[in-house]
Motif scaffolding. Structure first.
Motif, PDB file in Angstrom:
ATOM      1  N   ARG A  70       0.980  -1.101   0.098  1.00  0.00           N
ATOM      2  CA  ARG A  70       0.093   0.020   0.106  1.00  0.00           C
ATOM      3  C   ARG A  70       0.975   1.487  -0.087  1.00  0.00           C
ATOM      4  N   VAL A  71       1.934   1.075   0.937  1.00  0.00           N
ATOM      5  CA  VAL A  71       2.949   2.334   0.666  1.00  0.00           C
ATOM      6  C   VAL A  71       3.649   2.600  -0.381  1.00  0.00           C
ATOM      7  N   VAL A  72       4.184   1.232  -0.772  1.00  0.00           N
ATOM      8  CA  VAL A  72       5.023   1.531  -2.101  1.00  0.00           C
ATOM      9  C   VAL A  72       4.252   2.057  -3.186  1.00  0.00           C
ATOM     10  N   ALA A  73       2.929   1.545  -3.319  1.00  0.00           N
ATOM     11  CA  ALA A  73       1.905   1.682  -4.441  1.00  0.00           C
ATOM     12  C   ALA A  73       1.900   3.448  -4.636  1.00  0.00           C
ATOM     13  N   VAL A  74       1.950   4.081  -3.612  1.00  0.00           N
ATOM     14  CA  VAL A  74       1.906   5.539  -3.711  1.00  0.00           C
ATOM     15  C   VAL A  74       3.234   6.081  -3.796  1.00  0.00           C
ATOM     16  N   GLY A  75       4.433   5.355  -3.694  1.00  0.00           N
ATOM     17  CA  GLY A  75       5.628   6.071  -3.867  1.00  0.00           C
ATOM     18  C   GLY A  75       6.243   6.487  -2.313  1.00  0.00           C
ATOM     19  N   GLY A  76       5.570   5.503  -1.512  1.00  0.00           N
ATOM     20  CA  GLY A  76       6.275   5.835  -0.095  1.00  0.00           C
ATOM     21  C   GLY A  76       7.221   4.647   0.522  1.00  0.00           C
ATOM     22  N   THR A  77       7.611   4.781   1.463  1.00  0.00           N
ATOM     23  CA  THR A  77       8.690   3.785   1.882  1.00  0.00           C
ATOM     24  C   THR A  77       8.083   3.389   3.446  1.00  0.00           C
ATOM     25  N   VAL A  78       8.665   2.096   3.645  1.00  0.00           N
ATOM     26  CA  VAL A  78       8.203   1.369   5.032  1.00  0.00           C
ATOM     27  C   VAL A  78       9.487   0.948   5.704  1.00  0.00           C
ATOM     28  N   GLU A  79       9.676   1.173   6.827  1.00  0.00           N
ATOM     29  CA  GLU A  79      11.202   0.771   7.607  1.00  0.00           C
ATOM     30  C   GLU A  79      10.503   0.042   8.835  1.00  0.00           C
ATOM     31  N   LEU A  80      10.909  -1.087   9.109  1.00  0.00           N
ATOM     32  CA  LEU A  80      10.534  -1.925  10.447  1.00  0.00           C
ATOM     33  C   LEU A  80      11.754  -1.984  11.296  1.00  0.00           C
TER      34      LEU A  80
END
Length: 439
Positions: free
Chosen positions: A402-412
């Protein structure tokens, strides 16, 4: 109708991401979140390597005790070399219990060294043990050698080794210095018993491996079917949107043109047709340029409502006086990803203790003046990030995609006993860079 930027009313919620968003995902991004085709097989191999290490440690200690107690029966340095080669190689096998690939190599060497060792046993002992009632100390390594062969060799070669090695042991163990079989019945008994034990071990290993392969195949097929189903559903949702748009604009403008009998009616038809063209052309534009927007405060309000629905306490903080406005599709996907992170925290942060007191926080801030950052964190049990497959649906679909789809990034960020933090970030500049990389 106008194309002015206006806020969209209603909650920030939709059951699935929109079709154009999913269809725009590049395969290189998805490949980083695709299930490992050998996930279960790898676990089984680690279990096999660990089991061989534990069993080898037990039998190795027993063998060393018996060998020292009964005497090596090989004179001088040759005797020390004989026992060092067998038990030393077994020690390497045991030491590599945590690394199946490295242990496989050690198992190959140990299996070969053991076979050579029992072939040379009559020469090394001069047939001193041939008539004895006790088994030579090499007997206790036979099952380990067969297990090593079952783990390291190809199936056909492993079966051949398991049949040959106990037979060689049975013969050489009762052979005197003149090459005669002193006790043929014992030789046959040892050969049959050793081969039976080896084949049982081999059958168990093959069964576990086959079952793991089947699980991996079914798991991969399930993920593929899920991806296909959600994309098909998203495309259907988008088709319905387009059909509705065509009906409400194109057909309406054509009907207005057909009915135009006066100049003002013709002007209205032209206006409707112009609006229809603009709206159809907007379908190919990036979502960030859409007509609907959401504020940071509205995003926080939605997260607050979701926390209340979960019946879980989250301390929510937002940068004061922030007037950042982001496209509605972006806000929607960030909201859905953040709520999934909240649900994960509510379900898993306490571990097995459902009554554990967990501090949970959500921090929403503006970044780079026109972007947004959402951090969902807790001080719960945490987990080992390297031990978690990157393709669990909660992480892969509900958060990452979902985040990558709008050009965002996720960090865990998580460690056992140190809590968990999921950081979501989106800025227009990074979204444009991501879009450019996919094009």
């Amino acid at each position: 109708m106008t194309a002015d930027v206006t806020p969209r009313p209603g909650p920030l919620f939709s059951p699935v991401p929109r079709g154009a968003v999913l269809d725009g995902l590049d395969r290189s991004t998805l490949s980083r979140t695709t299930t490992d085709a050998r996930f279960s097989v790898a676990r089984i191999e680690r279990l096999i390597a660990t089991s061989i290490g534990i069993i080898g440690l037990v039998f190795g200690a027993q063998t060393l005790s018996i060998a020292i107690g009964s005497g090596i029966r090989v004179p001088g340095a040759l005797g020390a070399l004989y026992i060092a080669a067998l038990l030393g190689m077994l020690g390497i096998v045991i030491a590599l219990w945590f690394n199946p690939r490295a242990q496989r190599i050690a198992n190959i060497v140990f299996a070969i060294v053991y076979l050579v060792g029992i072939l040379l046993w009559p020469l090394a002992t001069g047939g001193a043990d041939a008539a004895g009632v006790d088994e030579p100390w090499t007997w206790y390594l036979c099952a380990i050698a067969c297990a090593s062969a079952a783990q390291a060799f190809k199936p056909a070669l492993a079966v051949a080794y398991i049949l040959v090695t106990p037979t060689v042991y049975g013969i050489t163990g009762v052979m005197d210095d003149a090459g005669r079989l002193v006790r043929g019945d014992i030789a046959l008994q040892n050969a049959l018993y050793g081969s039976m034990i080896g084949l049982v071990i081999f059958a168990l290993l093959m069964t576990f491996r086959h079952a793991a392969s089947q699980v991996d195949a079914a798991r991969a097929a399930a993920f593929e079917r899920y991806d296909d189903a959600i994309r098909q559903h998203a495309r259907e949702v988008e088709r319905i949107e387009v059909d509705a748009l065509v009906h409400d604009t194109v057909l309406a403008s054509l009907q207005a043109a057909d009915r135009a009998r006066r100049p003002e009616a013709a002007a209205l038809a032209v206006s409707m047709a112009s609006d229809a063209i603009k709206r159809l052309a907007a379908l190919d534009e990036p979502r960030a340029d859409g007509a609907e927007t959401a504020t940071l405060q509205r995003l926080v309000s939605g997260l607050d409502l979701y926390a209340a629905a979960l019946d879980t306490t989250f301390e929510i903080a937002v940068a004061p006086d922030s007037d950042v406005v982001i496209p509605y599709p972006v806000a929607q996907n960030l909201y859905l990803a953040a709520t999934q992170a909240m649900a994960n925290s509510a379900q898993h942060a306490g571990g097995a203790d459902a009554t554990a007191q967990i501090n949970r926080t959500i921090t929403v801030t503006a970044c780079d003046s026109d972007g947004v950052s959402i951090e969902v964190s807790d001080d719960g049990v945490g987990f080992d990030r390297l031990a978690v497959e990157p393709n669990r649906l909660g992480l892969r679909v509900s958060i990452i995609e979902r985040v990558v789809a709008v050009g965002g990034t996720v960090e865990l960020d998580s460690e056992p006993g140190q809590g968990t933090t999921i950081s979501i970030r989106w800025t227009p500049a990074e979204a444009r860079a991501s879009e450019g990389a996919r094009s």
